[in-house]
Design a protein around this motif. Structure first.
Motif, PDB file in Angstrom:
ATOM      1  N   ASP A  42       6.820 -18.910 -18.794  1.00  0.00           N
ATOM      2  CA  ASP A  42       5.988 -17.850 -18.533  1.00  0.00           C
ATOM      3  C   ASP A  42       4.778 -17.921 -19.944  1.00  0.00           C
ATOM      4  N   VAL A  43       3.621 -17.518 -19.336  1.00  0.00           N
ATOM      5  CA  VAL A  43       2.520 -17.432 -20.327  1.00  0.00           C
ATOM      6  C   VAL A  43       1.948 -15.965 -20.363  1.00  0.00           C
ATOM      7  N   VAL A  44       2.241 -15.185 -21.209  1.00  0.00           N
ATOM      8  CA  VAL A  44       1.839 -13.634 -21.230  1.00  0.00           C
ATOM      9  C   VAL A  44       0.539 -13.458 -22.359  1.00  0.00           C
ATOM     10  N   ALA A  45      -0.245 -12.835 -21.716  1.00  0.00           N
ATOM     11  CA  ALA A  45      -1.365 -12.420 -22.566  1.00  0.00           C
ATOM     12  C   ALA A  45      -1.257 -11.047 -22.956  1.00  0.00           C
ATOM     13  N   LEU A  46      -1.479 -10.981 -24.269  1.00  0.00           N
ATOM     14  CA  LEU A  46      -1.804  -9.476 -24.632  1.00  0.00           C
ATOM     15  C   LEU A  46      -3.266  -8.947 -25.083  1.00  0.00           C
ATOM     16  N   VAL A 202      -2.846 -13.792 -27.460  1.00  0.00           N
ATOM     17  CA  VAL A 202      -3.620 -12.692 -27.936  1.00  0.00           C
ATOM     18  C   VAL A 202      -4.941 -13.019 -27.744  1.00  0.00           C
ATOM     19  N   THR A 203      -5.783 -12.174 -26.884  1.00  0.00           N
ATOM     20  CA  THR A 203      -7.360 -12.684 -26.750  1.00  0.00           C
ATOM     21  C   THR A 203      -8.122 -11.383 -26.262  1.00  0.00           C
ATOM     22  N   HIS A 204      -9.375 -11.477 -26.789  1.00  0.00           N
ATOM     23  CA  HIS A 204     -10.295 -10.213 -26.570  1.00  0.00           C
ATOM     24  C   HIS A 204     -11.098 -10.673 -25.023  1.00  0.00           C
ATOM     25  N   ASP A 205     -11.036 -12.143 -24.666  1.00  0.00           N
ATOM     26  CA  ASP A 205     -11.849 -12.850 -23.729  1.00  0.00           C
ATOM     27  C   ASP A 205     -10.861 -12.588 -22.153  1.00  0.00           C
ATOM     28  N   PRO A 206     -11.258 -11.651 -21.342  1.00  0.00           N
ATOM     29  CA  PRO A 206     -10.687 -11.534 -20.151  1.00  0.00           C
ATOM     30  C   PRO A 206     -10.710 -12.783 -19.395  1.00  0.00           C
ATOM     31  N   LEU A 207     -11.796 -13.879 -19.392  1.00  0.00           N
ATOM     32  CA  LEU A 207     -11.366 -14.841 -18.731  1.00  0.00           C
ATOM     33  C   LEU A 207     -10.641 -15.922 -19.477  1.00  0.00           C
ATOM     34  N   ASP A 208     -10.324 -15.999 -20.706  1.00  0.00           N
ATOM     35  CA  ASP A 208      -9.287 -16.744 -21.158  1.00  0.00           C
ATOM     36  C   ASP A 208      -7.955 -16.225 -20.731  1.00  0.00           C
ATOM     37  N   ALA A 209      -7.819 -14.783 -20.493  1.00  0.00           N
ATOM     38  CA  ALA A 209      -6.593 -14.283 -20.235  1.00  0.00           C
ATOM     39  C   ALA A 209      -6.241 -14.795 -18.604  1.00  0.00           C
ATOM     40  N   MET A 210      -7.121 -14.438 -17.831  1.00  0.00           N
ATOM     41  CA  MET A 210      -7.105 -14.667 -16.500  1.00  0.00           C
ATOM     42  C   MET A 210      -6.703 -16.055 -15.974  1.00  0.00           C
ATOM     43  N   VAL A 211      -7.377 -16.939 -16.808  1.00  0.00           N
ATOM     44  CA  VAL A 211      -7.272 -18.423 -16.697  1.00  0.00           C
ATOM     45  C   VAL A 211      -5.748 -19.198 -17.149  1.00  0.00           C
ATOM     46  N   LEU A 212      -5.397 -18.548 -18.383  1.00  0.00           N
ATOM     47  CA  LEU A 212      -4.428 -19.086 -19.178  1.00  0.00           C
ATOM     48  C   LEU A 212      -3.109 -18.685 -18.718  1.00  0.00           C
ATOM     49  N   VAL A 217      -0.333  -8.214 -20.314  1.00  0.00           N
ATOM     50  CA  VAL A 217       0.106  -6.843 -20.957  1.00  0.00           C
ATOM     51  C   VAL A 217      -0.865  -6.338 -21.692  1.00  0.00           C
ATOM     52  N   VAL A 218      -1.461  -5.333 -21.276  1.00  0.00           N
ATOM     53  CA  VAL A 218      -2.753  -4.349 -21.842  1.00  0.00           C
ATOM     54  C   VAL A 218      -1.995  -3.302 -22.789  1.00  0.00           C
ATOM     55  N   ILE A 219      -2.566  -3.360 -23.918  1.00  0.00           N
ATOM     56  CA  ILE A 219      -1.778  -2.413 -25.206  1.00  0.00           C
ATOM     57  C   ILE A 219      -2.902  -1.624 -25.531  1.00  0.00           C
ATOM     58  N   GLU A 220      -2.795  -0.293 -25.539  1.00  0.00           N
ATOM     59  CA  GLU A 220      -3.877   0.604 -26.023  1.00  0.00           C
ATOM     60  C   GLU A 220      -3.065   1.658 -27.058  1.00  0.00           C
ATOM     61  N   HIS A 221      -3.750   1.827 -28.531  1.00  0.00           N
ATOM     62  CA  HIS A 221      -3.011   2.836 -29.245  1.00  0.00           C
ATOM     63  C   HIS A 221      -1.380   2.367 -29.541  1.00  0.00           C
ATOM     64  N   GLY A 222      -1.177   1.319 -29.408  1.00  0.00           N
ATOM     65  CA  GLY A 222       0.276   0.893 -29.750  1.00  0.00           C
ATOM     66  C   GLY A 222       1.469   0.910 -28.729  1.00  0.00           C
ATOM     67  N   ARG A 223       0.807   1.198 -27.423  1.00  0.00           N
ATOM     68  CA  ARG A 223       1.486   1.583 -26.295  1.00  0.00           C
ATOM     69  C   ARG A 223       1.132   0.352 -25.095  1.00  0.00           C
ATOM     70  N   GLY A 228       0.951  -6.780 -15.391  1.00  0.00           N
ATOM     71  CA  GLY A 228       1.102  -7.259 -14.199  1.00  0.00           C
ATOM     72  C   GLY A 228       0.405  -8.535 -14.045  1.00  0.00           C
ATOM     73  N   THR A 229       0.194  -9.347 -12.858  1.00  0.00           N
ATOM     74  CA  THR A 229      -0.529 -10.437 -12.675  1.00  0.00           C
ATOM     75  C   THR A 229      -1.950 -10.098 -12.871  1.00  0.00           C
ATOM     76  N   PRO A 230      -2.705 -11.296 -13.423  1.00  0.00           N
ATOM     77  CA  PRO A 230      -4.238 -11.209 -13.504  1.00  0.00           C
ATOM     78  C   PRO A 230      -4.845 -10.574 -12.256  1.00  0.00           C
ATOM     79  N   ALA A 231      -4.475 -10.990 -11.086  1.00  0.00           N
ATOM     80  CA  ALA A 231      -5.244 -10.481  -9.913  1.00  0.00           C
ATOM     81  C   ALA A 231      -4.760  -8.935  -9.533  1.00  0.00           C
ATOM     82  N   ASP A 232      -3.459  -8.651  -9.935  1.00  0.00           N
ATOM     83  CA  ASP A 232      -3.233  -7.247  -9.839  1.00  0.00           C
ATOM     84  C   ASP A 232      -3.889  -6.457 -10.793  1.00  0.00           C
ATOM     85  N   ILE A 233      -4.109  -6.774 -11.959  1.00  0.00           N
ATOM     86  CA  ILE A 233      -4.588  -5.930 -13.016  1.00  0.00           C
ATOM     87  C   ILE A 233      -6.128  -5.912 -12.709  1.00  0.00           C
ATOM     88  N   ALA A 234      -6.828  -6.991 -12.378  1.00  0.00           N
ATOM     89  CA  ALA A 234      -8.134  -6.990 -11.726  1.00  0.00           C
ATOM     90  C   ALA A 234      -8.476  -5.902 -10.509  1.00  0.00           C
TER      91      ALA A 234
END
Length: 361
Positions: A42-46, A202-212, A217-223, A228-234
């Motif tokens: 698995d490849v997980v993007a934060l 870990v990336t700030h670039d949504p395209l990097d995350a979607m492709v790789l 996993v989206v984190i805000e304020h430590g939570r 989900g999958t890139p398609a589901d998040i989008a």
């Protein structure tokens, strides 16, 4: 150099269980509390805004930031108290951190040497990794003689040469220019597809995350606020940050049939039939602008707005609108000129119900 023999390595894994982590860190006023699980391969993007906790999570996985709670298991082995140098973890840093005085070959050989290989054995392994990365002809080159893309691949080879069970990538493409980034992203995708253990990006670039990545996993304020999958998040963003990341207008309200009455603002007509708390989203490209109230439009949604700002967005103009419903609208430069758009200009914004998407909150 650290004496690796002074600390026993973690218990060898007996089955390919992947990553099972509950990362809890209290650091002054910041509190991180997230759960990460991933199977081998698995490849997980934060993802998350600055200060969300992405880098802290990466440091916790590598052992550079000790946990104050939770647990960290990799292939069934407890790593909570295992020092960084004894963890089966490889790291690719944003600026690569290659040793400037060593050749590409010796940079890659450094890992195997630290794990007990002889100099000759380490160099043989390093040469094979450079060959896999298409860098066999650059084995003797020092980092200053390498391009950004070549340096990135050397850093990746160095991380993989120790056969890690967890690969951490901290903004691995951030230092590259746009043209190189496109090429290296494709190469990195291929190498990650061949990687048989867990990779966390870990990336700030949504395209990097979607492709790789296989999963975001989206984190805000430590939570964790969404995963989900890139398609589901989008398709189903659940916070303003995610909506902006994937380029959607997002609103929350109460659904009654085909109408979502917003918590702050007017109602939006949709094609979905829902009841209860709901999100409704639509892309800026779905918005049609008029200077006068349209009479022949078939759009079920029409709002009186004002142009707050204009900016170039790719080959289009993005209008930031305030008024009855704050939203973003995309239009061509020709359309923007014909409408004589400028900050302060009054406009009518229309969106067809078929171009909205409503889903339970």
């Amino acid at each position: 150099m650290t004496d690796l023999d002074s600390t026993p390595p973690p218990t060898p894994h007996t089955s390919a269980e992947g990553l099972d982590a509950h990362l809890v860190i209290d650091h002054g006023t910041f509190h991180l509390d997230i759960t990460l699980t991933a199977a081998p391969g698995d490849v997980v993007a934060l993802l998350g805004p600055n200060g969300a906790g992405k880098t802290t999570a990466l440091r916790a996985l590598s052992g550079l930031a000790p946990l104050t709670g939770g647990h960290l298991r990799l292939d069934g082995a407890e790593l909570d108290r295992t020092p960084p140098e004894s963890r089966p973890v490889g790291v690719v840093f944003q600026d690569y951190l290659l040793f400037p005085h060593l050749s590409a070959l010796d940079n890659v050989a450094f890992g195997p040497r630290c794990h007990g290989a002889t100099k000759a054995q380490a160099r043989v392994q390093a040469a094979e990794w450079l060959r896999r990365m298409g860098l066999a002809d650059h084995a003797r080159a020092k980092p200053r003689r390498l391009s950004g893309g070549q340096a990135q691949r050397v850093a990746l080879a160095r991380a993989l040469a120790t056969h890690p069970r967890l690969l951490l990538l901290d903004e691995p493409l951030a230092a590259l220019d746009a043209r190189t980034r496109l090429e290296v992203r494709a190469q990195l995708r291929r190498h990650l597809a061949e990687f048989e253990a867990v990779a966390v990006l870990v990336t700030h670039d949504p395209l990097d995350a979607m492709v790789l990545a296989d999963r975001l996993v989206v984190i805000e304020h430590g939570r964790v606020v969404q995963e989900g999958t890139p398609a589901d998040i989008a398709r189903h963003p659940r916070t303003d940050y995610i909506a902006q990341l994937v380029g959607l207008n997002l609103y929350r309200g109460q659904a009654e049939g085909h109408t979502v009455r917003l918590d702050a603002g007017p109602a939006i007509t949709t094609t979905e039939d829902l009841t209860g708390p709901a999100f409704v989203a639509f892309p800026p490209s779905a918005v049609t602008l008029y200077r006068d109230r349209p009479t022949g439009s078939s759009a079920r949604n029409l709002w009186h707005c004002e142009v707050a700002g204009l900016e170039t967005h790719g080959d289009q103009i993005r209008a930031d609108l305030t008024g009855e419903l704050p939203l973003a609208a995309d239009l061509t430069t020709v359309a923007a000129a014909e409408l004589d758009l400028h900050p302060g200009a009054p406009v009518w914004a229309a969106v067809k119900a078929t171009q909205t998407h409503a889903y339970p909150a």
